[in-house]
Every structure is written in structure tokens, then in C-alpha cells.
Design an enzyme around this catalytic site. Structure first.
Site: not given
Length: 270
Positions: A95-96
């Protein structure tokens, strides 16, 4: 083979829309693994080997490895999946969300260091935060759209010019941003009405759907809301309910049984 083609092949080969999430918590491991330096790898690899013919993908969550300084075990695990179970795509759940050169480094981390087939990305900083991942044409980029947590509604359900923010993300991601066909979306199983809405917007774009099992999402509602015309289109994730189905040395066999039951429950509604 691209991530999208790998996924389509796995849907067919294993007759499965099930994704097994790999969220290793050593406190929940069987006694015989506790205290071992390689416990995280051994636990996850056993789960993988027991369930690989029942799934369309695996999804290791990076925080569970990094928090315990086990990034090397994550690298080894992804390499193990690719070697022992070729054709089953690996989604790095990280979930960058960042821009410019920082996003480029996160893409290097996911695709060059860990050699994941796809990565989850937070798109709420806009298109330039997504583009560095799309520079890897064979990889999948799975954007957060309508997440399964209750607080997701704080922002994702805001009305912007007659549509919800998550609907705008779905529209942008599946059309304007998806010129290479690499993008998929995350839509939580806890919101089947929104799954159906996203499906109506994005056509056949694959959806990663967390939230069944321990989070309480309804399998029937999820499948009926999200399946495509050819009865695929979904990666329905279950993590804890499968990983910790057993508490002794037969933990992998117990995980396989729950994975089998989950896959078959999903297929019942396809």
C-alpha cells in the site's frame, strides 16, 4: 507472462478465485516453530505448499515481515512460490503511496528486490504517484479504491460533483490511467453494494477483495456483486481464517482444509 495473464491462467487452472493472504504473526505459530530464526519463512512456505493448487494468488503483507526484521524471509518466500508453484502470481501488499523518485524506489523494492508480480498502491496522491509502478509493463498495480475498514468511508464516500470519491478513483484507474492494462483495484467484501458499483464502472478489470473470513464479509454477496460475465474477475482474499486454522504440527493440513472449503464456497456462487 504479465500479471493479468498469470492471474487469468490461475483462475482457469485451479478453478479458483481465492487469494491467500500471508500475514505471519509468530505469537500464533505452532509451538514447534517458535524461537526458530526461520520460523516466518517455514510457516508461510508450509501454508503455500499446502494450498497452492487451490488459489489464484498469494498476498504477503510486508509489514508482518518488516516489523520482525524478516525481509530476507519475505524474499525467500516469494522466490519459493515462483520456483515451486510457477504460474501463481504473488501480490506484495505494501500500500505504498508517494510521488516522484520516492515512488520509483518503492517500485524497485516491489519488483526488483522482492520480485513480486503485483503490488498494492495508495492512489490518493494522484496519477504521478502511480506512474512509476506502471513503468514495469509485465507487473500488476492494484490501487486502493473502496477499502474494507470502517474508517474508509471518512474519505472514500465523500461526494465530489455527483459521484463518490471511490467511484472517481475507479473511473480514473480503469480508463484514463490504465493505458497499459496493468491496473486492478481493491474493493472490500464488507461493502457488496460498492463492489457492484465498481464493477459497473470498470468492466472486466480485476478486483482484489479483502474482508471475508475474519473480517466477516459475505461470500455470496461478494461473488454475485463482483464477478465478471465469464465468472472470474476476482481475487477474494482470506488470511487469518486460513493461516491459523490449526495450532499444532498439522497446521498446514488444517489450512488446506479451510482453503478448500473457502474456494468451494466461492465457486458455489460463481
Amino acid at each position: 507472462m504479465t500479471f493479468i495473464k498469470q492471474l487469468a491462467a490461475a483462475w482457469q487452472k485451479n478453478n479458483s478465485l481465492l487469494c491467500v493472504g500471508l500475514d505471519p504473526d509468530p505469537a500464533k505459530f505452532p509451538a514447534h516453530l517458535k524461537g526458530r530464526d526461520d520460523a516466518i519463512f517455514e510457516f508461510c512456505a508450509a501454508i503455500v505448499d499446502a494450498t497452492a493448487d487451490l488459489v489464484c494468488s498469494f498476498k504477503p503483507q510486508i509489514a508482518y515481515f518488516a516489523a520482525r526484521r524478516a525481509e530476507d524471509q519475505l524474499e525467500a518466500l516469494i522466490a519459493h512460490i515462483h520456483e515451486k508453484h510457477p504460474g501463481i502470481p504473488v501480490i506484495l501488499d505494501s500500500k505504498r503511496g508517494d510521488i516522484g523518485s520516492t515512488a520509483e524506489q518503492y517500485a524497485v523494492e516491489a519488483f526488483e528486490r522482492y520480485k513480486a508480480d503485483a503490488v498494492t498502491v495508495n492512489p490518493y496522491m494522484g496519477r504521478d504517484s502511480v506512474d512509476p509502478y506502471l513503468a514495469y509493463p509485465d507487473k500488476g498495480v492494484i490501487l486502493l479504491c473502496r477499502t474494507s475498514n470502517p474508517g474508509g468511508s471518512d474519505l472514500q464516500f465523500l461526494d465530489i460533483g455527483g459521484e463518490k470519491l471511490y467511484e472517481r478513483v475507479a473511473r480514473l484507474a480503469s480508463h484514463e490511467w490504465n493505458t497499459s492494462g496493468q491496473i486492478s483495484l481493491v474493493v472490500g467484501a464488507t461493502f457488496p453494494a460498492e463492489i457492484a458499483r465498481v464493477r459497473a464502472i470498470v468492466g472486466d478489470v480485476p478486483l482484489l477483495v479483502p474482508g471475508i473470513g475474519a473480517q466477516g464479509g459475505d461470500i455470496e454477496a461478494t461473488v454475485k456483486a463482483g464477478r465478471t460475465a465469464n465468472r472470474t474477475g476476482l481475487m477474494i482474499n482470506s488470511s487469518r481464517a486460513i493461516l491459523y486454522a490449526g495450532k499444532d504440527e498439522q497446521f498446514a493440513a488444517a489450512a488446506r482444509q479451510v482453503a478448500l472449503e473457502t474456494r468451494d464456497a466461492i465457486n458455489q456462487y460463481r
